[in-house]
Scaffold this active site. Sequence first.
Site, short mmCIF file in Angstrom:
data_model
loop_
_atom_site.label_atom_id
_atom_site.label_comp_id
_atom_site.label_asym_id
_atom_site.label_seq_id
_atom_site.Cartn_x
_atom_site.Cartn_y
_atom_site.Cartn_z
N ARG A 113 -8.13 14.35 -22.92
CA ARG A 113 -9.37 14.54 -22.14
C ARG A 113 -9.01 14.98 -20.72
O ARG A 113 -7.99 14.60 -20.17
CB ARG A 113 -10.20 13.27 -22.09
CG ARG A 113 -10.91 12.96 -23.40
CD ARG A 113 -11.79 11.73 -23.31
NE ARG A 113 -10.99 10.52 -23.21
CZ ARG A 113 -10.73 9.85 -22.11
NH1 ARG A 113 -11.23 10.25 -20.95
NH2 ARG A 113 -9.97 8.78 -22.14
N TYR B 220 -9.49 19.96 -27.80
CA TYR B 220 -9.04 18.58 -28.01
C TYR B 220 -10.23 17.63 -28.27
O TYR B 220 -11.28 17.73 -27.63
CB TYR B 220 -8.24 18.08 -26.80
CG TYR B 220 -7.98 16.58 -26.89
CD1 TYR B 220 -7.02 16.08 -27.77
CD2 TYR B 220 -8.76 15.67 -26.16
CE1 TYR B 220 -6.83 14.73 -27.90
CE2 TYR B 220 -8.57 14.31 -26.29
CZ TYR B 220 -7.61 13.84 -27.16
OH TYR B 220 -7.44 12.48 -27.30
N LYS C 218 -17.23 10.99 -27.19
CA LYS C 218 -17.34 10.47 -25.83
C LYS C 218 -18.51 11.11 -25.07
O LYS C 218 -19.19 10.45 -24.29
CB LYS C 218 -16.04 10.70 -25.07
CG LYS C 218 -14.78 10.18 -25.77
CD LYS C 218 -14.68 8.69 -25.80
CE LYS C 218 -13.29 8.24 -26.25
NZ LYS C 218 -13.11 6.84 -26.50
N HIS D 93 -17.95 1.39 -24.70
CA HIS D 93 -16.64 1.81 -25.21
C HIS D 93 -15.95 0.61 -25.85
O HIS D 93 -15.01 0.06 -25.30
CB HIS D 93 -15.82 2.34 -24.02
CG HIS D 93 -14.59 3.10 -24.39
ND1 HIS D 93 -13.54 3.27 -23.53
CD2 HIS D 93 -14.24 3.75 -25.53
CE1 HIS D 93 -12.60 3.99 -24.11
NE2 HIS D 93 -12.99 4.28 -25.33
N SER E 95 -9.08 3.80 -23.06
CA SER E 95 -8.44 4.63 -24.07
C SER E 95 -6.95 4.31 -24.18
O SER E 95 -6.27 4.17 -23.16
CB SER E 95 -8.62 6.11 -23.72
OG SER E 95 -9.97 6.46 -23.89
N CYS F 177 -5.56 1.58 -25.26
CA CYS F 177 -5.23 0.20 -24.87
C CYS F 177 -5.50 -0.79 -25.98
O CYS F 177 -5.64 -1.99 -25.74
CB CYS F 177 -5.98 -0.18 -23.60
SG CYS F 177 -5.38 0.71 -22.16
N ASP G 122 -14.22 2.21 -31.65
CA ASP G 122 -14.22 2.93 -30.37
C ASP G 122 -15.53 2.83 -29.60
O ASP G 122 -15.52 2.69 -28.39
CB ASP G 122 -13.87 4.41 -30.61
CG ASP G 122 -13.51 5.14 -29.33
OD1 ASP G 122 -12.72 4.59 -28.54
OD2 ASP G 122 -14.01 6.26 -29.12
N ARG H 68 -2.92 12.19 -32.55
CA ARG H 68 -4.05 11.45 -33.14
C ARG H 68 -4.12 11.61 -34.65
O ARG H 68 -3.70 12.63 -35.20
CB ARG H 68 -5.37 11.97 -32.53
CG ARG H 68 -5.48 11.80 -31.03
CD ARG H 68 -5.98 10.43 -30.68
NE ARG H 68 -5.96 10.15 -29.25
CZ ARG H 68 -6.68 9.16 -28.70
NH1 ARG H 68 -7.46 8.39 -29.44
NH2 ARG H 68 -6.60 8.93 -27.41
P1 GDP Z 1 -7.38 2.68 -28.45
O1 GDP Z 1 -7.21 4.07 -27.94
O2 GDP Z 1 -8.02 1.78 -27.45
O3 GDP Z 1 -8.04 2.63 -29.78
O4 GDP Z 1 -5.89 2.09 -28.62
P2 GDP Z 1 -4.97 1.94 -29.92
O5 GDP Z 1 -5.35 0.76 -30.76
O6 GDP Z 1 -4.88 3.25 -30.61
O7 GDP Z 1 -3.57 1.59 -29.23
C1 GDP Z 1 -3.03 2.42 -28.23
C2 GDP Z 1 -1.56 2.13 -28.09
O8 GDP Z 1 -1.38 0.76 -27.71
C3 GDP Z 1 -0.78 2.33 -29.37
O9 GDP Z 1 0.45 2.90 -29.08
C4 GDP Z 1 -0.61 0.92 -29.90
O10 GDP Z 1 0.54 0.79 -30.67
C5 GDP Z 1 -0.55 0.09 -28.63
N1 GDP Z 1 -1.08 -1.28 -28.85
C6 GDP Z 1 -2.25 -1.61 -29.45
N2 GDP Z 1 -2.39 -2.96 -29.54
C7 GDP Z 1 -1.29 -3.49 -28.96
C8 GDP Z 1 -0.83 -4.84 -28.74
O11 GDP Z 1 -1.48 -5.83 -29.09
N3 GDP Z 1 0.37 -4.99 -28.09
C9 GDP Z 1 1.11 -3.91 -27.70
N4 GDP Z 1 2.26 -4.14 -27.07
N5 GDP Z 1 0.72 -2.64 -27.90
C10 GDP Z 1 -0.46 -2.43 -28.52
P1 PGA Z 2 -9.57 6.64 -27.28
O1 PGA Z 2 -10.16 8.03 -26.79
O2 PGA Z 2 -8.15 6.63 -26.79
O3 PGA Z 2 -10.42 5.63 -26.61
O4 PGA Z 2 -9.61 6.58 -28.78
C1 PGA Z 2 -10.33 9.16 -27.54
C2 PGA Z 2 -10.28 10.37 -26.62
O5 PGA Z 2 -9.67 10.26 -25.56
O6 PGA Z 2 -10.85 11.39 -26.99
MN MN Z 3 -8.89 4.28 -30.70
#
Ligand code: GDP
Ligand code: PGA
Ligand code: MN
Length: 607
Positions: free
Chosen positions: A81, A221, A230, A250, A272, A274, A297, A390
């Site tokens: 983004r 993207y 989003k 979110h 994002s 996290c 999400d 992704r």
């Molecule tokens: P989203 O974008 O908020 O959905 O985040 P994701 O679930 O896709 O996670 C983003 C990144 O953070 C990935 O590389 C995960 O492996 C990492 N991650 C997610 N949960 C945890 C956790 O509990 N501990 C750690 N250390 N890393 C995490």
């Molecule tokens: P996300 O965001 O990391 O919260 O899944 C998706 C995006 O940036 O388009």
């Molecule tokens: Mn996600």
Amino acid sequence: MGATRLRLLEGAPTTYEPLLSWVEEVAELTQPDRIHWVDGSEAEYRKLTDELVAAGTLTRLNPDLFPNSFAAFSDPADVARVEEQTFICSRNERDAGFTNNWMEPAEMKTKLKGLFSGSMRGRTMYVIPFVMGHLDAEDPKFGVEISDSAYVVASMRIMARIGTDVLKKIEQTNAFFVPALHSVGAPLEPGQADVPWPCNPEKWIVHFPEERSIWSYGSGYGGNALLGKKCYALRIASVMARDEGWLAEHMLILKLTSPEKKVYNVAAAFPSACGKTNLALLDPTIEGWKVETLGDDITWMRFGKEGELRAVNPEAGLFGVAPGTGWGTNPNAMRAIAKGNSIFTNVALTDDGGVWWEGMTEEVPAHLTDWRGNDWTPEADRPAAHPNSRFCTPIDQIDMLAPEYFAPNGVEVHAILFGGRRKTTIPLVTQSRDWANGIFMGATLSSETTAAAAGAVGVVRRDPMAMLPFIGYDAGDYLNHWVRLSGKGNPARLPKIFLVNWFRRTREGGFAWPGFGDNSRVLKWAIERIEGAADAVETPIGFVPTAESLDLDGLDMTPEQVEEAVRFDADEWRDEVPGLEEWFARFGGSLPLSLTNELEGLKKRLG
Ligand code: GDP
Ligand code: PGA
Ligand code: MN
């Protein structure tokens, strides 16, 4: 009007005038070679993906490994983004607030019309009717995306409910739809060969909140181009929600069932990259607790008849961060992906026609083709997959999907978690003192920036309710909306609020908490707090667990290590206060008084 209708509109599958006239207007501006009305069928998907494979945009994966799945590789400058180029063009600058870029709407329209003029020349213009949330919701939220990217069409089919049924319902109910216009900004001159990932170095992601319209230019993207996500379900929907009395957030939602078979639904807002997708698909490491997924999400919430807060997931797919998603950390996501029907973007390819990314398997393949198309071996000093690569996968491929995902009225929310990525200061989990204190936790949420947005990674910034890049109006008004709206809920049924941090570091630099499946231990503690069953220590920031109050059964950590993850550190928090004051000062007059009071209270308690 009908007689003078543009030739390209002949055979249009609709007589709905508001749609026809918008499509006509856009076609006249962008001058595509042809118009394709997207019906959402499987046959259409097959045809589009075949064409994308022929064009070199998609690589078909080995069907024995990933049936009906494809990999796409973007332009290296179009991988995330673009927050710097994202605009909220409200009539008044004040209504965009200090967290958004703003330009006067008429000036922006003039600029955009210049850019979109002829921008689809040589291309097909796709018309994608979609609905965010359920088609049979009380008040379905419709949109129509016009895009000149077949990759966008294919991805939208995974991420949202699209096609003929939606179009019919729009017509039958004479419904409003959000006009969402997208162009990659790469017209083709006669005879000019296309590139696999057309885009434009100049990018504009623009929202007109009063008009409820979206114009996106120059990027292919996900977050910039799949406009239901989003752009609509957060930025435009947050404005709708403000005006109509609900919340567009979110957040992931998960359904947690205790050993006593009691159900708790937990919503959680993390920025994002996290941990939303991972928490939503959590595989508990503790006995007797069951997790099912509702959303990963975006969550839309409104108060129900009894003053309970109800949540739905408006999306139909996962658009997950690939790196770090593996058989060890997130087997549920891996199982969903392995069923196929997915589009991967900027991952690496294995020699047998599969995909790989950092963290997918413990063993690193000896040879890969990296996301840039180069040979890659484990000795390389660069990642094989882009850090923001992704997977895009239908949500109903998740084995643990909760049946309530399909309920148009959603589920009651019992707990809300706010979380960010912080190396220090923020304990593993803190229960808020009360609702107002919980809103304060959300309003002051902070996190290190990630690869999900273009720009520097690892910089701590405030990210209110994890909505910083997604609030479609003034951030102070947004927090006021939270305060005022929750005043209409049944106080006894308001969710309990917790602040979490899976990313705290030890002095040695490693993660202080194993995370992933072990986050079920935190969920259990939160539920037991709600039920009045778990111990906690009261600190100036709220209630943190005692080491004994967490279920640590089977966890390979010493009590000292657990203490390092959960500990409240008064010195770190005193260092945090100036940042909080600076943050609140940026709101000018628009911050709710209750939040100023919360900060004063915190300062007093910290001494
Ligand atoms: P989203 O974008 O908020 O959905 O985040 P994701 O679930 O896709 O996670 C983003 C990144 O953070 C990935 O590389 C995960 O492996 C990492 N991650 C997610 N949960 C945890 C956790 O509990 N501990 C750690 N250390 N890393 C995490
Ligand atoms: P996300 O965001 O990391 O919260 O899944 C998706 C995006 O940036 O388009
Ligand atoms: Mn996600």
